[in-house]
Structures are given as C-alpha cells and as structure tokens.
Design an enzyme around this catalytic site. Structure first.
Site, short mmCIF file in Angstrom:
data_model
loop_
_atom_site.label_atom_id
_atom_site.label_comp_id
_atom_site.label_asym_id
_atom_site.label_seq_id
_atom_site.Cartn_x
_atom_site.Cartn_y
_atom_site.Cartn_z
N ALA A 1 0.85 -1.18 0.00
CA ALA A 1 0.00 0.00 0.00
C ALA A 1 0.89 1.23 0.00
O ALA A 1 2.09 1.16 0.28
CB ALA A 1 -0.90 0.00 1.23
N GLY B 1 -0.36 -4.94 0.87
CA GLY B 1 -1.60 -4.89 0.11
C GLY B 1 -1.48 -5.48 -1.27
O GLY B 1 -2.45 -6.01 -1.82
N GLU C 1 -1.99 -9.09 -0.80
CA GLU C 1 -3.40 -9.35 -0.48
C GLU C 1 -4.28 -9.24 -1.72
O GLU C 1 -5.28 -9.97 -1.84
CB GLU C 1 -3.86 -8.40 0.62
CG GLU C 1 -3.22 -8.72 1.97
CD GLU C 1 -3.66 -7.79 3.07
OE1 GLU C 1 -4.24 -8.25 4.06
OE2 GLU C 1 -3.39 -6.56 2.94
N GLU D 1 3.46 -6.17 7.41
CA GLU D 1 2.70 -5.13 8.11
C GLU D 1 3.05 -4.97 9.58
O GLU D 1 3.13 -3.83 10.07
CB GLU D 1 1.19 -5.40 7.95
CG GLU D 1 0.63 -5.05 6.59
CD GLU D 1 0.69 -6.19 5.59
OE1 GLU D 1 0.00 -6.12 4.56
OE2 GLU D 1 1.45 -7.15 5.84
#
Length: 250
Positions: A67, A110, A113, A133
């Site tokens: 992200a 992300g 994911e 994370e």
C-alpha cells in the site's frame, strides 16, 4: 497496451472475453494508493455488469510493492473501519468470472493481499510474496489473515504473517499459492493461455462453479441448485452432443 484516459494508475485492455489490468505507478513500485483503489472499483463495476475473465498484473517487473505508506500513515480509526482496501479486495474476490494474477517481482502487503484475492496466481521467477505489516505497527487487515491460511495452510501463513517470512517463486509453488512459475518473458503469454483454456468452457458453468466453490457450508444444496440451472441450458446439451458425436467418429 495503452493507458485509458479514464485511469491514471492503471493500464486497461478490454477484449471480448477478458479484461487485462496492469497496475501502473512506476514511480512508487505500483503501490496501491487511494486513487488506484477507486479506479479498480471502476473496473470491478464493469466486470459485474459485463462478466468477463480478469487478468491482473503489474508494470515494470513489479506486481505491487504494498500500500502507499505515505497515505497509510495518515489513516486513522475511521478509515480502518471503512475497510478501504479490504472492501475492494473482497469485491475482486466476488467477481462473477475467474480472476488470475500474473505476478513478477514484489507482491508485498496490500499487493500480496490483492493477489491472494484472485482465484488463481502464476509467477515469474522473481516473484516474492510477503506481508511485513507488523513491522509497520499494523496487521495485514485486507484479507491475508484469513485468506492466506486457506491458501497455504495455517503453519505457512503464520510464518509469513508473524515471522516475516517471504515466499519466493519456488516456495510459493511448493506451498500451492501459485499454479506455475514461468520465465518472466513468458509470464503474460502463459497467463493468456490459462485464460484461453477457461474461455473455451461454458461461461455460465464457470460462473456457477466459482459461486459454489466460494460458498462453504452451503453444500450439497448449492451444488444441486447450480447444476439444475446448467442442466436446463442449451449450452450443456450442445457441448455434450458435440462430445458424443466426436467420440462416435473416433
């Protein structure tokens, strides 16, 4: 493939039976920003209204480096409760037709994911999956904590989520996270070959098969209802008739 004027962070190619989406933020290793999330929602809306196969990949030898940390740092409790990333990834997961992620280079946080949310994954030799994370003071809250154990088992998932292990391409193949590892130069060609094979199947059968597979706890009723729909379709009769005629000529 050229960028559509509709998108700033994606390259989108639309074909009759599939949509090819390339994450395109080369200045940030294709990091998933709020704008990219919004643009991927637009793609999902198109695929919900006109179901087609989806091929998702990254530009420049990187899938997505995570992200956008600068944006993520400014998010607070309210943004977390909105599920900005998780809502999109769940929408990707629930698209009517199969989805395939072609991953080369980093797929972290992300980015990983998003790849986990796809139905299938293939990898180039430089692919690396990971969820770092906790090192940033957060958790992998956009699906990894529950999708990853389903994909690779609890032990490997905990190695990734808790111990910071990354999976390179051979390890991802051994864990069943990806279906194949192919040379980087052949990655998209191989991905399209997989989609070509699926495209030869009945589109309705693919949709209902995906729906049933993604409906744990509803069996065998869901299986029976889906099969009942398919048994009444002309496509099933035509395909089986061709099969029987071909066999009788052999």
């Amino acid at each position: 493939m050229t960028a559509s004027p509709e998108y700033e962070t994606l390259l989108v190619e639309e074909r009759a039976d599939r949509v090819v989406v390339t994450l395109h933020r080369p200045e940030a290793r294709n990091a998933i920003s709020g704008l990219m999330i919004a643009e991927l929602h637009q793609v999902c809306e198109r695929l919900e209204n006109e179901p087609r196969l989806l091929l998702l990949t990254g530009h420049g030898g990187v899938f997505a480096g995570g992200a956008d940390i600068a944006e993520l740092r400014e998010r607070g409790r309210e943004e977390a409760l909105q599920g900005i990333n998780s809502r999109l990834f769940e929408r990707v997961r629930r698209l009517p037709m199969p989805t395939l992620a072609a991953v080369e280079g980093w797929a972290l946080g992300g980015g990983a994911e998003l790849a986990y949310a796809c139905d299938l994954r293939i990898a180039g030799p430089g692919a690396v999956f990971g969820n770092p994370e906790p090192g940033l003071g957060i958790l992998a809250a956009a699906g990894a904590c529950w999708r990853l154990p389903e994909l690779v088992g609890e032990s490997v998932a905990k190695q990734i989520l808790l111990a910071g292990r990354t999976l390179d391409a051979p390890a991802a193949l051994a864990a069943g996270l990806v279906m194949a590892v192919v040379p980087a130069a052949e990655l998209l060609e191989h991905a399209h070959a997989v989609l070509d094979r699926m495209a030869r199947s009945s589109a309705l059968a693919l949709r209902l098969t995906k729906l049933v597979v993604d409906s744990p706890g509803a069996h065998p009723l869901a299986d029976d209802l889906a099969q009942a729909v398919l048994f009444e379709g002309a496509d099933k009769r035509e395909r089986m008739t061709r099969f029987l005629e071909k066999r009788s000529r052999a």
